[in-house]
Design a protein around this motif. Structure first.
Motif, PDB file in Angstrom:
ATOM      1  N   ALA A 149      89.047  36.746  50.234  1.00  0.00           N
ATOM      2  CA  ALA A 149      88.372  36.066  49.129  1.00  0.00           C
ATOM      3  C   ALA A 149      87.010  36.651  48.816  1.00  0.00           C
ATOM      4  O   ALA A 149      86.322  36.155  47.922  1.00  0.00           O
ATOM      5  CB  ALA A 149      88.208  34.578  49.463  1.00  0.00           C
ATOM      6  N   ASP A 150      86.610  37.713  49.534  1.00  0.00           N
ATOM      7  CA  ASP A 150      85.255  38.200  49.330  1.00  0.00           C
ATOM      8  C   ASP A 150      85.114  39.710  49.452  1.00  0.00           C
ATOM      9  O   ASP A 150      84.003  40.208  49.635  1.00  0.00           O
ATOM     10  CB  ASP A 150      84.300  37.544  50.334  1.00  0.00           C
ATOM     11  CG  ASP A 150      84.694  37.846  51.777  1.00  0.00           C
ATOM     12  OD1 ASP A 150      85.787  38.408  51.989  1.00  0.00           O
ATOM     13  OD2 ASP A 150      83.912  37.533  52.686  1.00  0.00           O
ATOM     14  N   GLY A 151      86.198  40.459  49.362  1.00  0.00           N
ATOM     15  CA  GLY A 151      86.051  41.901  49.545  1.00  0.00           C
ATOM     16  C   GLY A 151      87.174  42.702  48.936  1.00  0.00           C
ATOM     17  O   GLY A 151      88.141  42.157  48.379  1.00  0.00           O
ATOM     18  N   ALA A 195      88.059  35.157  42.487  1.00  0.00           N
ATOM     19  CA  ALA A 195      89.278  35.955  42.610  1.00  0.00           C
ATOM     20  C   ALA A 195      89.499  36.826  41.381  1.00  0.00           C
ATOM     21  O   ALA A 195      89.913  37.986  41.494  1.00  0.00           O
ATOM     22  CB  ALA A 195      90.483  35.030  42.834  1.00  0.00           C
ATOM     23  N   ALA A 196      89.212  36.281  40.189  1.00  0.00           N
ATOM     24  CA  ALA A 196      89.368  37.071  38.976  1.00  0.00           C
ATOM     25  C   ALA A 196      88.389  38.249  38.954  1.00  0.00           C
ATOM     26  O   ALA A 196      88.732  39.358  38.535  1.00  0.00           O
ATOM     27  CB  ALA A 196      89.170  36.188  37.744  1.00  0.00           C
ATOM     28  N   LEU A 197      87.152  38.012  39.412  1.00  0.00           N
ATOM     29  CA  LEU A 197      86.173  39.097  39.467  1.00  0.00           C
ATOM     30  C   LEU A 197      86.603  40.177  40.450  1.00  0.00           C
ATOM     31  O   LEU A 197      86.495  41.383  40.152  1.00  0.00           O
ATOM     32  CB  LEU A 197      84.808  38.535  39.856  1.00  0.00           C
ATOM     33  CG  LEU A 197      83.688  39.564  40.062  1.00  0.00           C
ATOM     34  CD1 LEU A 197      83.443  40.359  38.791  1.00  0.00           C
ATOM     35  CD2 LEU A 197      82.412  38.899  40.540  1.00  0.00           C
ATOM     36  N   LEU A 198      87.093  39.777  41.621  1.00  0.00           N
ATOM     37  CA  LEU A 198      87.551  40.768  42.588  1.00  0.00           C
ATOM     38  C   LEU A 198      88.716  41.583  42.040  1.00  0.00           C
ATOM     39  O   LEU A 198      88.806  42.797  42.275  1.00  0.00           O
ATOM     40  CB  LEU A 198      87.960  40.074  43.887  1.00  0.00           C
ATOM     41  CG  LEU A 198      86.826  39.564  44.773  1.00  0.00           C
ATOM     42  CD1 LEU A 198      87.396  38.796  45.960  1.00  0.00           C
ATOM     43  CD2 LEU A 198      85.956  40.714  45.252  1.00  0.00           C
ATOM     44  N   ALA A 240      76.251  44.630  47.946  1.00  0.00           N
ATOM     45  CA  ALA A 240      77.465  45.144  48.577  1.00  0.00           C
ATOM     46  C   ALA A 240      77.194  45.544  50.018  1.00  0.00           C
ATOM     47  O   ALA A 240      76.141  46.113  50.336  1.00  0.00           O
ATOM     48  CB  ALA A 240      77.988  46.351  47.800  1.00  0.00           C
ATOM     49  N   ARG A 241      78.129  45.227  50.891  1.00  0.00           N
ATOM     50  CA  ARG A 241      78.140  45.720  52.278  1.00  0.00           C
ATOM     51  C   ARG A 241      79.384  46.574  52.421  1.00  0.00           C
ATOM     52  O   ARG A 241      80.506  46.080  52.275  1.00  0.00           O
ATOM     53  CB  ARG A 241      78.162  44.568  53.276  1.00  0.00           C
ATOM     54  CG  ARG A 241      76.835  43.840  53.401  1.00  0.00           C
ATOM     55  CD  ARG A 241      76.956  42.687  54.383  1.00  0.00           C
ATOM     56  NE  ARG A 241      77.469  43.130  55.671  1.00  0.00           N
ATOM     57  CZ  ARG A 241      76.703  43.526  56.685  1.00  0.00           C
ATOM     58  NH1 ARG A 241      75.397  43.548  56.547  1.00  0.00           N
ATOM     59  NH2 ARG A 241      77.229  43.895  57.832  1.00  0.00           N
ATOM     60  N   ILE A 242      79.193  47.850  52.708  1.00  0.00           N
ATOM     61  CA  ILE A 242      80.300  48.807  52.765  1.00  0.00           C
ATOM     62  C   ILE A 242      80.413  49.343  54.182  1.00  0.00           C
ATOM     63  O   ILE A 242      79.421  49.766  54.784  1.00  0.00           O
ATOM     64  CB  ILE A 242      80.082  49.964  51.771  1.00  0.00           C
ATOM     65  CG1 ILE A 242      80.058  49.422  50.336  1.00  0.00           C
ATOM     66  CG2 ILE A 242      81.167  51.014  51.922  1.00  0.00           C
ATOM     67  CD1 ILE A 242      79.840  50.493  49.298  1.00  0.00           C
ATOM     68  N   LEU A 284      83.533  45.499  60.459  1.00  0.00           N
ATOM     69  CA  LEU A 284      82.190  46.066  60.377  1.00  0.00           C
ATOM     70  C   LEU A 284      81.486  45.645  59.095  1.00  0.00           C
ATOM     71  O   LEU A 284      80.270  45.441  59.079  1.00  0.00           O
ATOM     72  CB  LEU A 284      82.268  47.589  60.463  1.00  0.00           C
ATOM     73  CG  LEU A 284      82.702  48.161  61.817  1.00  0.00           C
ATOM     74  CD1 LEU A 284      82.926  49.656  61.721  1.00  0.00           C
ATOM     75  CD2 LEU A 284      81.665  47.851  62.886  1.00  0.00           C
ATOM     76  N   ALA A 285      82.227  45.527  57.995  1.00  0.00           N
ATOM     77  CA  ALA A 285      81.603  45.150  56.727  1.00  0.00           C
ATOM     78  C   ALA A 285      81.061  43.733  56.766  1.00  0.00           C
ATOM     79  O   ALA A 285      80.062  43.437  56.109  1.00  0.00           O
ATOM     80  CB  ALA A 285      82.615  45.296  55.588  1.00  0.00           C
TER      81      ALA A 285
END
Length: 501
Positions: A88-90, A65-68, A123-125, A137-138
């Motif tokens: 939690a992941d994007g 969470a801190a990294l995001l 990364a998936r964009i 979609l991501a």
């Protein structure tokens, strides 16, 4: 085909786990683990039964969470003012009005993928007209065009329904109970939901499913709360009459530092970099900046660093406003003074001295060497900041039977016209930097092998080092690439790598 004897590295499957009572499940899985059928939500016992040799680490949701949050702040400053953490992941990034600044949506997405790849992130964009469609979609859609560092999928305007039709219902961010109930009725994809009447859907699955479906298709709005970068601490002053003398500027600077230090104390921060901006009456702006080796809010020390820079300011017809900004800050709390309770004198604080020397000589001229675990000489040392942590707590240990030169060249320099007896003979004559050296005494060879785990080209690489002394008493550390027998180990070229004495 790989060269004979070259080791082949296979990625070790890695999963992270989280515990809920007595149940231990997979939180995330690396690509190698996913290729073996492992995925989030799977029980760890089942995963170990399928793949006995997996590597397991505890998940760190707080660190993630801190990294995001840091990535969202960076995106808000560099790419778009509307960025938010998505689950939690994007991340959510609103590209409205900013994509053309980066060459279009495809170019901007490729740039973000490249940035994430430099950080070691895959990364998936997905770019779509709605936040719900982009989210689906991501995480569940196919990707392409992003290169080895990520995947990119761009949905055509108004094509959200067609793009989402083949995706699973879980892509709509609905509860697991809703997904399970839909599967019991034979409903697997979002396209099947779109084709069904809304009335029975609402009665069977509830309003949340219809809301998520409408948000993904653009029929209902979805609120996204962007993260707002906090303005750096600053102190400003405006003058009734323009000032131009060094004394007046110094007095105003002292007042600004006092105000800035008070602001930093309230926030529990300390400055690492300060920028003084002086606005002249003619519209021009003069800037001076300083950095510190360690975070500090010592006003006297900061004034001592900024004071000598005042003479570089060109006031012109006068300065009517000044602003002091702490561009880079770090948290600062109470620090334990070592050895104070034992009655010993504390270690001297070198940070003020380093800051003064950096102000006079330049920060790039102050550094110290740190040992790195490597057999290759040029990789065994690295430069670290004066107060930075060394890469190894243990001092560098050279082989006692093979002393190292006092001066190690940054890069080995080639020599030519070498006369030597292969395979193990030391050079008897060589030319370096235009001078010919006749060797009187020599010792060696010391064989150093390449680091095959870094590069395939080093799998069979060999260096033979010699310590040689010429007829004038000069001593050199010279090496030959290759073992002198097998050409695959090196091209038999010679280099000087250091000088003794």
């Amino acid at each position: 085909m790989p060269a004979q004897g070259q080791p082949q590295l296979q990625p070790q499957p890695l999963v992270t786990i989280h515990r809920s009572g007595q149940r231990v499940t997979i939180a995330a899985a690396c690509p190698a683990a996913q290729a073996l059928g492992l995925g989030p939500g799977m029980a760890l016992t089942q995963a170990r039964a399928l793949v006995p040799g997996i590597e397991v680490e505890d998940a760190d949701p707080q660190g993630d969470a801190a990294l995001l949050e840091r990535l969202a702040l960076f995106a808000a400053r560099r790419w778009t003012p509307r960025a938010a953490v998505a689950g939690a992941d994007g991340l959510w990034l609103d590209l409205s009005g900013v994509a053309h600044l980066f060459g279009g949506e495809q170019a901007m997405a490729a740039r973000i993928v490249h940035f994430c790849a430099r950080l070691g992130l895959f990364a998936r964009i997905a770019i779509a007209g709605t936040a719900g469609a982009a989210h689906a979609l991501a995480r569940h859609g196919p990707g392409s065009g992003g290169g080895s560092g990520g995947e990119i999928l761009i949905c055509a305007p108004g094509g959200e329904a067609q793009a989402l039709a083949r995706l699973p219902i879980a892509a709509l961010r609905v509860a697991d109970e809703v997904v399970s109930a839909a599967r019991r009725l034979g409903i697997e994809t979002i396209g099947e939901l779109i084709a069904m009447p809304r009335g029975p859907l609402g009665r069977r699955f509830g309003a949340p499913l219809l809301t998520r479906l409408d948000q993904a298709l653009g029929r209902a709005a979805e609120a996204v709360e962007p993260i707002v970068p906090e303005a750096p601490p600053s102190a400003a002053a405006r003058f009734a009459e323009p000032i131009a003398s060094a004394e007046a500027i110094a007095a105003a600077l002292g007042s600004l530092i006092v105000a800035l230090v008070a602001t930093l104390e309230k926030k529990g921060l300390a400055a690492r970099r300060l920028m003084l901006r002086c606005a002249r009456v003619d519209g021009e702006e003069q800037r001076i900046a300083i950095g510190t080796a360690r975070a500090t809010r010592d006003g006297a020390h900061l004034l001592a660093l900024l004071g000598p820079r005042i003479e570089t300011i060109e006031p012109g017809f006068g300065i009517d406003a000044m602003k002091l900004v702490a561009e880079r800050c770090e948290p600062l709390g109470p620090v334990t003074i070592e050895s104070a309770l034992a009655g010993e004198a504390p270690a001297p604080d070198l940070a003020p001295l380093i800051d003064r020397l950096a102000g006079r000589l330049g920060a790039h001229r102050l550094f110290r060497m740190s040992a790195v675990e490597s057999d290759v000489p040029e990789r065994s040392l690295c430069i670290v900041p004066p107060l930075g942590e060394a890469g190894s707590e243990q001092p560098l240990q050279w082989p006692k039977q093979w002393p190292r030169p006092v001066r190690l060249l940054a890069h080995p320099e080639p020599v030519d016209k070498v006369v030597a007896l292969l395979p193990d003979g030391a050079p008897r004559r060589f030319t370096w930097r235009g001078d010919t050296h006749v060797v009187r005494q020599a010792d060696g060879p010391e064989r150093i092998y390449g680091e095959w785990w870094r590069s395939r080209n080093e799998a069979q690489a060999v260096r033979d080092y010699f310590q040689v002394e010429d007829e004038c008493g000069a001593r050199f550390w010279i090496f030959r690439r290759g073992d002198g027998v097998d050409r695959r180990t090196g091209d038999l070229s010679w280099y000087v790598h250091g000088v003794f004495g």
